[in-house]
Design a protein around this motif. Structure first.
Motif, mmCIF file in Angstrom:
data_model
loop_
_atom_site.group_PDB
_atom_site.id
_atom_site.type_symbol
_atom_site.label_atom_id
_atom_site.label_comp_id
_atom_site.label_asym_id
_atom_site.label_seq_id
_atom_site.Cartn_x
_atom_site.Cartn_y
_atom_site.Cartn_z
ATOM 1 N N MET A 18 -1.641 -3.511 -6.410
ATOM 2 C CA MET A 18 -2.296 -3.722 -5.119
ATOM 3 C C MET A 18 -3.807 -3.574 -5.235
ATOM 4 O O MET A 18 -4.564 -4.317 -4.605
ATOM 5 N N LEU A 19 -4.264 -2.630 -6.057
ATOM 6 C CA LEU A 19 -5.698 -2.455 -6.276
ATOM 7 C C LEU A 19 -6.296 -3.713 -6.897
ATOM 8 O O LEU A 19 -7.375 -4.168 -6.490
ATOM 9 N N ARG A 20 -5.602 -4.281 -7.860
ATOM 10 C CA ARG A 20 -6.114 -5.489 -8.524
ATOM 11 C C ARG A 20 -6.016 -6.715 -7.623
ATOM 12 O O ARG A 20 -6.735 -7.692 -7.818
ATOM 13 N N LEU A 21 -5.123 -6.669 -6.647
ATOM 14 C CA LEU A 21 -4.997 -7.774 -5.708
ATOM 15 C C LEU A 21 -6.022 -7.704 -4.576
ATOM 16 O O LEU A 21 -6.320 -8.730 -3.950
ATOM 17 N N SER A 22 -6.543 -6.515 -4.303
ATOM 18 C CA SER A 22 -7.336 -6.323 -3.086
ATOM 19 C C SER A 22 -8.545 -7.264 -3.033
ATOM 20 O O SER A 22 -8.789 -7.916 -2.009
ATOM 21 N N ASN A 23 -9.292 -7.358 -4.112
ATOM 22 C CA ASN A 23 -10.477 -8.227 -4.102
ATOM 23 C C ASN A 23 -10.097 -9.702 -4.136
ATOM 24 O O ASN A 23 -10.821 -10.549 -3.592
ATOM 25 N N LEU A 24 -8.974 -10.021 -4.778
ATOM 26 C CA LEU A 24 -8.504 -11.407 -4.752
ATOM 27 C C LEU A 24 -8.151 -11.821 -3.324
ATOM 28 O O LEU A 24 -8.522 -12.912 -2.863
ATOM 29 N N LEU A 25 -7.446 -10.948 -2.611
ATOM 30 C CA LEU A 25 -7.082 -11.249 -1.227
ATOM 31 C C LEU A 25 -8.331 -11.345 -0.347
ATOM 32 O O LEU A 25 -8.413 -12.213 0.539
ATOM 33 N N HIS A 26 -9.304 -10.462 -0.617
ATOM 34 C CA HIS A 26 -10.568 -10.522 0.123
ATOM 35 C C HIS A 26 -11.259 -11.869 -0.106
ATOM 36 O O HIS A 26 -11.769 -12.481 0.842
ATOM 37 N N ASP A 27 -11.244 -12.347 -1.340
ATOM 38 C CA ASP A 27 -11.911 -13.597 -1.667
ATOM 39 C C ASP A 27 -11.208 -14.782 -1.022
ATOM 40 O O ASP A 27 -11.859 -15.711 -0.518
ATOM 41 N N VAL A 28 -9.882 -14.764 -1.021
ATOM 42 C CA VAL A 28 -9.130 -15.840 -0.378
ATOM 43 C C VAL A 28 -9.469 -15.909 1.099
ATOM 44 O O VAL A 28 -9.689 -16.995 1.662
#
Length: 336
Positions: free
Chosen positions: A61-71
């Motif tokens: 989830m930590l590694r996904l957080s910035n990806l989701l923010h960017d999307v």
């Protein structure tokens, strides 16, 4: 003297083929632009950037957080990403990937951990590659900014940035469908303006300004988006540099030699990704080299040109290492 077109003249087949190629290319660019990002594609993108290190659900989830923010920031097309906002949803996606033998799951300790092992990287890359194009431009921006920061004291860093960005676009042109040059430059401008509306002034002012712009990447992309391709290119470029200039290169034999060299580099940890040891990627890298006149040329400078190509690829990988180090620093709380 020019006159009206000859109604009896036959169309130029070369012009017709070129028009078809341009149309097909434009269709591919537009398809890419509307391909939705799915939970599976985003999770595999995140996990393939961990170097095979197992992650807990909170770690994913930590590694996904910035990806989701960017999307969300870029309003990229997506479907079902709300599932990745909870631990239960992320666990469901990971367990589904494990059930389909894309992800390894180990649950005999205090909590379940997940990873993509070397033997599963190609399968995982299939899902990641369906959306990787959305993150290529930010990755190129990161690497071009780092190269601009390396410019000499009296060099024009803005010009260095654009030169580096266009060189990377040319290097990767057989992997990704890039828009035309003006549109590509416009996309990079928009990306950097999101970080700082006065990014060109900041970049021109100092190397520190370039580094600050890189650190504003959220997420850092180059290491998980471009590393597999560039590591494969390194194998091919090194093998070409090792080949005597007067040797006639047989493609099949050359690619077999690249597989051997790639496995050697993997064992030596000179490349990080098992995915990079791929005949498909080697074929594309050889196509790039041939496009630059580095495969069958008989020019006396061919050995030097091959070394320059190998140096370019290695320098790009060094900058990718720098981006990965920044990503680790952010996870450790050393930078925002």
């Amino acid at each position: 003297m020019l006159g009206p077109p000859d109604p009896e003249a036959k169309p130029d087949p070369d012009e017709h083929n070129l028009a078809l190629q341009k149309l097909a290319f434009e269709v591919c660019v537009r398809i890419n632009a509307v391909t939705p990002i799915t939970p599976v594609s985003l999770v595999t993108l995140a996990l393939l950037g961990t170097g095979g290190v197992a992650q807990t659900v909170p770690g994913v989830m930590l590694r996904l957080s910035n990806l989701l923010h960017d999307v969300a920031r870029r309003d990229l097309p997506n479907t079902g990403l709300a599932e990745l906002e909870t631990a239960e949803g992320v666990a469901r996606v990971l367990d589904a990937l494990a059930a389909n033998e894309v992800v390894d799951r180990f649950a005999e300790g205090s909590e379940a951990v997940y990873r993509i092992g070397p033997e599963r990287e190609l399968a995982a890359a299939y899902y990641r590659n369906s959306v990787i194009h959305f993150f290529v431009d930010p990755a190129i921006a990161e690497l071009a900014l780092i190269e601009a920061a390396e410019a000499g004291e009296h060099e024009d860093r803005v010009a260095s940035f654009w030169r580096a960005a266009m060189q990377l676009r040319d290097l990767l042109k057989f992997e990704f469908f890039f828009p035309d040059r003006d549109a590509f430059r416009g996309e990079l401008r928009r990306e950097l303006a999101e970080r700082d509306p006065n990014w060109e002034e900041k970049l021109a002012r100092s190397a520190d300004g370039a580094h600050e712009l890189v650190k504003r990447s959220r997420p850092f992309s180059a290491h998980r988006v471009l590393r597999p391709f560039l590591e494969a290119y390194r194998v091919v470029a090194d093998r070409l540099a090792q080949t005597p200039p007067d040797t006639v290169i047989d493609e099949r034999g050359f690619l077999d030699a690249c597989l051997g060299l790639g496995r050697q580099y993997q064992l030596q940890h000179r490349i990080h990704s098992a995915e990079s040891v791929s005949k498909v990627l080697f074929e594309t890298a050889l196509k790039i080299a041939d496009n630059r006149g580095l495969v069958h040329s008989t020019e006396p400078e061919i050995a030097q040109w091959r070394r320059v190509f190998a140096d370019q690829v290695r320098a790009t990988l060094r900058r990718i290492d720098a981006v990965e180090a920044l990503a680790a620093s952010r996870r450790a709380g050393l930078i925002e």
